[in-house]
Scaffold this motif. Sequence first.
Motif, mmCIF file in Angstrom:
data_model
loop_
_atom_site.group_PDB
_atom_site.id
_atom_site.type_symbol
_atom_site.label_atom_id
_atom_site.label_comp_id
_atom_site.label_asym_id
_atom_site.label_seq_id
_atom_site.Cartn_x
_atom_site.Cartn_y
_atom_site.Cartn_z
ATOM 1 N N LEU A 37 -15.839 -26.587 27.907
ATOM 2 C CA LEU A 37 -15.558 -26.599 29.342
ATOM 3 C C LEU A 37 -16.338 -25.500 30.068
ATOM 4 O O LEU A 37 -16.585 -24.419 29.513
ATOM 5 C CB LEU A 37 -14.060 -26.396 29.593
ATOM 6 C CG LEU A 37 -13.141 -27.536 29.159
ATOM 7 C CD1 LEU A 37 -11.683 -27.119 29.339
ATOM 8 C CD2 LEU A 37 -13.429 -28.802 29.967
ATOM 9 N N ALA A 38 -16.696 -25.777 31.310
ATOM 10 C CA ALA A 38 -17.383 -24.771 32.135
ATOM 11 C C ALA A 38 -16.484 -23.558 32.321
ATOM 12 O O ALA A 38 -15.281 -23.690 32.578
ATOM 13 C CB ALA A 38 -17.744 -25.375 33.494
ATOM 14 N N GLY A 39 -17.064 -22.381 32.178
ATOM 15 C CA GLY A 39 -16.317 -21.142 32.382
ATOM 16 C C GLY A 39 -15.578 -20.646 31.161
ATOM 17 O O GLY A 39 -15.019 -19.548 31.174
ATOM 18 N N VAL A 40 -15.527 -21.447 30.089
ATOM 19 C CA VAL A 40 -14.767 -21.085 28.892
ATOM 20 C C VAL A 40 -15.689 -20.524 27.815
ATOM 21 O O VAL A 40 -16.721 -21.118 27.494
ATOM 22 C CB VAL A 40 -13.994 -22.297 28.331
ATOM 23 C CG1 VAL A 40 -13.358 -21.956 26.984
ATOM 24 C CG2 VAL A 40 -12.929 -22.748 29.317
ATOM 25 N N SER A 41 -15.316 -19.370 27.268
ATOM 26 C CA SER A 41 -15.996 -18.787 26.111
ATOM 27 C C SER A 41 -14.965 -18.659 24.998
ATOM 28 O O SER A 41 -13.955 -17.961 25.164
ATOM 29 C CB SER A 41 -16.562 -17.411 26.466
ATOM 30 O OG SER A 41 -16.974 -16.715 25.299
ATOM 31 N N LEU A 42 -15.190 -19.352 23.883
ATOM 32 C CA LEU A 42 -14.247 -19.320 22.771
ATOM 33 C C LEU A 42 -14.960 -18.777 21.533
ATOM 34 O O LEU A 42 -15.982 -19.309 21.113
ATOM 35 C CB LEU A 42 -13.693 -20.724 22.502
ATOM 36 C CG LEU A 42 -12.513 -20.795 21.527
ATOM 37 C CD1 LEU A 42 -11.601 -21.973 21.868
ATOM 38 C CD2 LEU A 42 -12.988 -20.928 20.074
ATOM 39 N N GLN A 43 -14.406 -17.685 20.983
ATOM 40 C CA GLN A 43 -14.976 -17.061 19.791
ATOM 41 C C GLN A 43 -13.898 -16.923 18.724
ATOM 42 O O GLN A 43 -12.747 -16.618 19.036
ATOM 43 C CB GLN A 43 -15.549 -15.682 20.114
ATOM 44 C CG GLN A 43 -16.721 -15.695 21.088
ATOM 45 C CD GLN A 43 -17.166 -14.285 21.422
ATOM 46 O OE1 GLN A 43 -16.904 -13.802 22.522
ATOM 47 N NE2 GLN A 43 -17.848 -13.629 20.490
ATOM 48 N N ILE A 44 -14.299 -17.133 17.487
ATOM 49 C CA ILE A 44 -13.376 -17.006 16.365
ATOM 50 C C ILE A 44 -13.691 -15.725 15.600
ATOM 51 O O ILE A 44 -14.847 -15.484 15.243
ATOM 52 C CB ILE A 44 -13.461 -18.232 15.445
ATOM 53 C CG1 ILE A 44 -13.034 -19.485 16.223
ATOM 54 C CG2 ILE A 44 -12.573 -18.045 14.214
ATOM 55 C CD1 ILE A 44 -13.276 -20.774 15.480
#
Length: 274
Positions: free
Chosen positions: A192-199
């Motif tokens: 999604l635009a604007g979303v940064s997901l890091q594990i």
Amino acid sequence: MSPRRHYKKNASAMKMLGAMLATLRRAAGHSQASLSRHVGAQEETIASIEQGRRPLKDSLAAELDEFLDTKGVLAVAVENMPEIDLVPRWVDEYLDLERTAPALSFYANAVLPGSLQTENYARAVFRSRVPAYSEDEVERRTAARTARQGLLRRPTPTTVSFVIWEAVLMDRIGGPEVFAEQLRHLRADSDLAGVSLQILPFGRRAHAGLAGPFILLETDDHQRLAYAETQRGSQLVADPGEVSALSQKYAMLRTQALNTEDSKGLLDRMLGGQ
């Protein structure tokens, strides 16, 4: 705000202060809209303060006193506001801020953040609670949590960053089908635009999140706050020193986690194994 002073104020006192502001505003011949334009605050902020849902900050109180010519009445009231212990209703105040925040950062190490949860995953989380909720309470809380999905899908995207410890993705909360659905949902949200997901992967010799999960947020009037939940309750903090310390932790966690592309790759491999 004085050092180490908690952000949450006594709810009754907030309502009283809000009623005072509304009375002074009307006496000066202003609507909420016109007052907001003159003091540089959003109309929704003025409305929330008058309704007792949002505390009046020192800086805004001083501006209002000057514009309304109230001889420092509001500033004195804010300075002498009684405070209360941390209570669960702070969750409601945090959610109110979350709905309008232009930027949010989440570190999760036990369960996925509510805004990423599917309905079935959320239901399974609430059914895991000890002491157990009634089924009616589980459904009520599930509906409220599911409503938060709009955070990531606003017409003007919110800037949202997530750092999630890999262990959160190893638990099959709700069973295999619920887990697989949640994993697919998480992978879709990562695009999604604007979303940064890091594990944050297993195997780190040290990392900055050992003290537990937390959230950083910027309010619509650019105040920086932090929020954390524990076994005993929740805490919303505005003290600049405490917020700065958590901001430093989050910045370090982002360097220790996989980057966004590698995190998506990990999710893809997990989905391939379903």
